[in-house]
Enzyme design. Structure first.
Site, PDB file in Angstrom:
ATOM      1  N   HIS A 138      72.644 -25.345  33.889  1.00 32.00           N
ATOM      2  CA  HIS A 138      73.790 -25.244  34.249  1.00 32.00           C
ATOM      3  C   HIS A 138      74.536 -24.274  35.716  1.00 32.00           C
ATOM      4  O   HIS A 138      74.041 -23.285  35.255  1.00 32.00           O
ATOM      5  CB  HIS A 138      75.307 -25.484  32.922  1.00 32.00           C
ATOM      6  CG  HIS A 138      74.251 -26.153  31.778  1.00 32.00           C
ATOM      7  ND1 HIS A 138      73.287 -25.838  30.905  1.00 32.00           N
ATOM      8  CD2 HIS A 138      74.521 -27.253  31.205  1.00 32.00           C
ATOM      9  CE1 HIS A 138      73.490 -26.985  29.853  1.00 32.00           C
ATOM     10  NE2 HIS A 138      74.281 -27.838  30.195  1.00 32.00           N
ATOM     11  N   LYS A 164      67.755 -31.727  32.309  1.00 35.00           N
ATOM     12  CA  LYS A 164      69.415 -32.365  32.000  1.00 35.00           C
ATOM     13  C   LYS A 164      69.090 -31.044  33.000  1.00 35.00           C
ATOM     14  O   LYS A 164      68.898 -29.659  32.783  1.00 35.00           O
ATOM     15  CB  LYS A 164      69.825 -31.284  30.849  1.00 35.00           C
ATOM     16  CG  LYS A 164      71.696 -31.597  31.204  1.00 35.00           C
ATOM     17  CD  LYS A 164      72.233 -31.813  29.773  1.00 35.00           C
ATOM     18  CE  LYS A 164      73.612 -31.605  29.813  1.00 35.00           C
ATOM     19  NZ  LYS A 164      74.716 -30.366  28.792  1.00 35.00           N
ATOM     20  N   LYS A 315      94.801 -42.398  56.661  1.00 33.32           N
ATOM     21  CA  LYS A 315      94.393 -43.750  56.839  1.00 33.32           C
ATOM     22  C   LYS A 315      94.303 -44.063  58.698  1.00 33.32           C
ATOM     23  O   LYS A 315      93.520 -44.597  58.946  1.00 33.32           O
ATOM     24  CB  LYS A 315      95.926 -43.724  56.734  1.00 33.32           C
ATOM     25  CG  LYS A 315      96.222 -44.343  55.722  1.00 33.32           C
ATOM     26  CD  LYS A 315      97.391 -44.963  55.011  1.00 33.32           C
ATOM     27  CE  LYS A 315      97.727 -44.835  53.716  1.00 33.32           C
ATOM     28  NZ  LYS A 315      98.260 -46.103  53.179  1.00 33.32           N
ATOM     29  N   ASP A 356      98.621 -52.598  54.311  1.00 34.33           N
ATOM     30  CA  ASP A 356      99.888 -52.431  54.386  1.00 34.33           C
ATOM     31  C   ASP A 356     101.002 -52.415  54.773  1.00 34.33           C
ATOM     32  O   ASP A 356     102.105 -53.144  53.884  1.00 34.33           O
ATOM     33  CB  ASP A 356      99.899 -50.758  54.348  1.00 34.33           C
ATOM     34  CG  ASP A 356      99.340 -49.639  53.459  1.00 34.33           C
ATOM     35  OD1 ASP A 356      98.793 -49.717  52.479  1.00 34.33           O
ATOM     36  OD2 ASP A 356      98.839 -48.386  54.098  1.00 34.33           O
TER      37      ASP A 356
HETATM   38  P1  NAP Z   1     100.858 -39.154  55.435  1.00 32.22           P
HETATM   39  O1  NAP Z   1     100.004 -40.003  56.112  1.00 32.22           O
HETATM   40  O2  NAP Z   1     100.514 -38.003  54.539  1.00 32.22           O
HETATM   41  O3  NAP Z   1     103.110 -39.182  55.649  1.00 32.22           O
HETATM   42  C1  NAP Z   1     103.626 -38.457  54.546  1.00 32.22           C
HETATM   43  C2  NAP Z   1     104.831 -38.407  55.326  1.00 32.22           C
HETATM   44  O4  NAP Z   1     105.535 -38.440  54.672  1.00 32.22           O
HETATM   45  C3  NAP Z   1     105.058 -37.715  56.067  1.00 32.22           C
HETATM   46  O5  NAP Z   1     105.734 -38.714  57.262  1.00 32.22           O
HETATM   47  C4  NAP Z   1     105.429 -36.322  55.732  1.00 32.22           C
HETATM   48  O6  NAP Z   1     106.174 -35.783  56.894  1.00 32.22           O
HETATM   49  C5  NAP Z   1     106.455 -36.610  53.791  1.00 32.22           C
HETATM   50  N1  NAP Z   1     106.553 -35.551  53.473  1.00 32.22           N
HETATM   51  C6  NAP Z   1     105.143 -35.391  53.546  1.00 32.22           C
HETATM   52  N2  NAP Z   1     105.703 -34.557  51.957  1.00 32.22           N
HETATM   53  C7  NAP Z   1     107.431 -34.337  52.419  1.00 32.22           C
HETATM   54  C8  NAP Z   1     108.229 -33.342  51.918  1.00 32.22           C
HETATM   55  N3  NAP Z   1     107.698 -32.192  50.797  1.00 32.22           N
HETATM   56  N4  NAP Z   1     109.288 -33.656  51.995  1.00 32.22           N
HETATM   57  C9  NAP Z   1     109.640 -34.119  53.170  1.00 32.22           C
HETATM   58  N5  NAP Z   1     108.520 -35.541  53.928  1.00 32.22           N
HETATM   59  C10 NAP Z   1     107.487 -35.385  53.703  1.00 32.22           C
HETATM   60  O7  NAP Z   1     101.287 -40.504  53.896  1.00 32.22           O
HETATM   61  P2  NAP Z   1     101.233 -42.048  53.753  1.00 32.22           P
HETATM   62  O8  NAP Z   1      99.701 -42.031  53.714  1.00 32.22           O
HETATM   63  O9  NAP Z   1     102.327 -42.500  55.078  1.00 32.22           O
HETATM   64  O10 NAP Z   1     101.513 -42.528  52.193  1.00 32.22           O
HETATM   65  C11 NAP Z   1     103.269 -41.489  51.807  1.00 32.22           C
HETATM   66  C12 NAP Z   1     103.074 -42.381  51.109  1.00 32.22           C
HETATM   67  O11 NAP Z   1     103.328 -43.976  50.808  1.00 32.22           O
HETATM   68  C13 NAP Z   1     102.643 -41.626  49.790  1.00 32.22           C
HETATM   69  O12 NAP Z   1     103.115 -40.841  49.223  1.00 32.22           O
HETATM   70  C14 NAP Z   1     102.262 -42.761  48.462  1.00 32.22           C
HETATM   71  O13 NAP Z   1     102.661 -43.307  47.332  1.00 32.22           O
HETATM   72  C15 NAP Z   1     103.283 -44.333  49.501  1.00 32.22           C
HETATM   73  N6  NAP Z   1     101.910 -45.641  49.561  1.00 32.22           N
HETATM   74  C16 NAP Z   1     102.397 -46.688  49.040  1.00 32.22           C
HETATM   75  C17 NAP Z   1     101.815 -47.427  48.678  1.00 32.22           C
HETATM   76  C18 NAP Z   1     102.205 -48.967  48.421  1.00 32.22           C
HETATM   77  O14 NAP Z   1     101.535 -49.943  48.318  1.00 32.22           O
HETATM   78  N7  NAP Z   1     103.028 -49.393  47.187  1.00 32.22           N
HETATM   79  C19 NAP Z   1     100.274 -47.819  50.132  1.00 32.22           C
HETATM   80  C20 NAP Z   1     100.343 -46.801  50.760  1.00 32.22           C
HETATM   81  C21 NAP Z   1     101.069 -45.530  50.229  1.00 32.22           C
HETATM   82  P3  NAP Z   1     105.938 -34.703  57.603  1.00 32.22           P
HETATM   83  O15 NAP Z   1     105.778 -35.611  59.244  1.00 32.22           O
HETATM   84  O16 NAP Z   1     106.966 -33.476  58.256  1.00 32.22           O
HETATM   85  O17 NAP Z   1     104.708 -33.814  57.833  1.00 32.22           O
END
Ligand code: NAP
Length: 529
Positions: A138, A164, A315, A356
């Protein structure tokens, strides 16, 4: 067939009865071996007799392990004492099926190891007795630099019936090496990676002919980091159906521990009879990690890696990666600048697409009971400017909606506006605006409110935001009811949870990979989580 082994610690003579009960539960849950961990018991008064009693009453074949602290266990005593205990129980009328001994002891204290091997040989001379020796190594920090030499030493030791090796995975690529160890084995082998990044090696052991995988009886009962429960192995991953031809899928993100995708897609695969398994695939945020890990998954032919959901923060990386590998990028994903679906097409070409955008807009229109075209008359506040925001804005801009972006980092909002300036004018909002101006629709595209993060209790809208009569949609789906949605409901808004979009985008991914519709009851499965 790869066995499920449930490790059970017995730390005190008084715990024997309870341990036997737990082993019975483990057998009923689907374990085929129990590993009795007696590290803390050995050295106590009456320990050898208690272990003898344990072995005599064990409800299924067992491994007996007394792991010293120098190999990650808790036994602090003299190695002589544990060897004496092993000799005694092997010679008893009810020896264990396997005895686990560290390779290090075997190499550094050969006289002690010899005593165990001799005891096994003597016991196996008796009619119907068949005790095997597991030699184990391990490493709780990393892949051992001398992994190959260790395996070679166990392979060439005639007394070793099972090899193992277990080490702490620092990347998903460690799992690939564990699979190579299994594929190249010349005797029964256990090759597992520990930690969150090693879950794959534990679940996919049957695909590569691993002798066993360890699983705990309940959450919190793990004996090593990353160990799944028996219920997860059998119920979530359909472990008994995994074989050499099983296709591998997963969710690539950082973090991915709270994703519902494994549950949804694994249920879906089983329902439509698709020979696939879907795993959490955590990949650290930097592009270099994405590139190296996804490259390794795709290049390992034996793995049959056929597709993945790609989530925060990868993404945009998916498109870059697909371009570099000469893959196909769906025009919609290219227009958006972000993908969430990786599919290996039948001709071996990698495809990046985005499910999405359509999912969000369809879910929104269904909730508002309007047609796509009606969105042109709506004012929409997009909270966030990351990958998901980009996808949703791309769709809304095409439909002529009046969009205002609110983002923590202004430059990112500007980049988003710039990307779609040919299609529609998009405004950038100031945070104070959200406290006074009312939009028809609000869509949260930040992770604020997401379980397991430091901002799980946060809402992207200020207290007192004028939401009466508005529609508030959250893309966060874990939890289903987020702080934002609670706030919106209290203010008289109509709400739409992230599951509505999630199930739609997952359905399109499922269709890409299996050619079939995701069974409709999957939404219930997700809600039960
Ligand atoms: P991403 O590309 O990393 O973007 C995150 C965004 O949130 C950026 O605009 C970021 O702002 C902002 N952000 C992050 N932390 C923050 C904070 N503490 N305060 C204020 N703003 C903050 O992420 P993404 O792929 O777009 O995903 C975003 C969300 O979408 C995820 O949390 C996920 O739960 C949701 N989602 C849902 C689905 C669905 O099917 N329902 C699918 C995919 C994702 P900055 O530019 O300032 O960093």
């Amino acid at each position: 067939m790869t066995l499920i082994a449930c490790p059970i610690f017995v730390s005190d003579v008084a715990e024997v009865e309870d341990a036997l009960e737990r082993a019975k539960h483990a057998a009923a849950a689907g374990a085929r071996l129990v590993e009795w961990r007696v590290d803390a018991l050995v050295g106590q008064a009456g320990a050898t007799e208690a272990i003898g009693g344990l072995l005599a009453a064990t409800p299924m074949p067992c491994i007996l392990t007394c792991r010293p602290s120098w190999e990650g266990g808790t036994f602090e005593g003299d190695d002589e004492d544990r060897i004496e205990m092993l000799e005694a129980v092997i010679a008893s009328g009810a020896p264990p099926k396997y005895v686990d001994l560290e390779l290090r002891l075997h190499q550094e204290r050969p006289e002690l190891s010899r005593r165990v091997i001799d005891a096994i040989d003597r016991a196996n001379g008796d009619e119907g007795v068949d005790v095997g020796l597991i030699l184990s190594a391990h490493d709780f920090d990393r892949r051992p630099i001398d992994l190959i030499q260790k395996i070679e030493a166990m392979t060439t030791e005639p007394a070793c019936s099972i090899i193992k090796v277990a080490w702490f995975a620092r990347s998903l690529r460690d799992n690939m090496e564990a699979f190579a160890v299994l594929r190249e084995r010349s005797k029964p082998t256990i090759a597992l990676c520990m930690g969150e990044l090693g879950v794959m090696s534990r679940v996919l052991a049957p695909k590569f002919g691993g002798f066993l995988t360890f699983a705990s009886l309940s959450r919190g009962g793990e004996t090593a980091a990353g160990q799944p429960t028996i219920a997860d192995l059998l119920g979530l991953y359909h472990f008994d159906s995994i074989g050499p031809a099983t296709e591998v899928y997963g969710v690539i993100g950082w973090p991915v521990g709270h994703s519902l995708s494994p549950k949804i897609h694994n249920v879906g695969f089983e329902a439509v009879g698709h020979d696939g398994v879907y795993l959490p695939l955590p990949v650290p945020p930097e592009y270099e990690h994405f590139q190296a890990t996804v490259g390794a998954l795709l290049d390992d032919e034996a793995l049959n890696f056929c597709g993945a959901s790609v989530t925060i923060p990868h993404k945009e990386h998916l498109l870059q990666f697909a371009m570099e590998r000469g893959g196909a990028i769906e025009p919609l994903a290219l227009g958006i600048g972000a993908g969430n679906t990786l599919t290996l097409l039948a001709d071996g070409v990698l495809e990046a697409s985005n499910t999405d955008c359509a999912a969000a807009i369809k879910a929104l229109c269904a909730r508002m009971d309007i047609d796509f075209g009606d969105l042109a008359a709506k004012t929409i506040a997009i909270l966030g400017a990351g990958g998901v925001a980009r996808g949703i804005v791309a769709g809304l801009a095409q439909l002529g909606a009046n969009i205002t972006i609110f983002n923590r980092t202004r430059e990112r909002a500007e980049t988003l506006v710039h990307a779609f300036k040919e299609i529609a004018p998009i405004a950038i909002g100031e945070p104070e605006q959200l406290g006074v101006e009312r939009f028809d629709v609000y869509i949260n595209c930040t992770p604020l409110g997401m379980a397991g993060t430091e901002f799980a209790d946060a809402s992207p809208l200020p207290d007192g935001a004028p939401l009466d009569g508005a529609v508030v949609m959250d893309t966060v789906y874990n939890p289903v009811e987020t702080p934002l949605l609670r706030q919106a409901e209290a203010e008289g808004a109509k709400t739409l949870d992230g599951l509505a979009m999630f199930v739609r985008q997952a359905g399109t991914q499922f269709k890409h990979w299996t050619g079939q519709a995701l069974p409709v009851d999957v939404m219930d499965v997700a809600k039960k989580d």
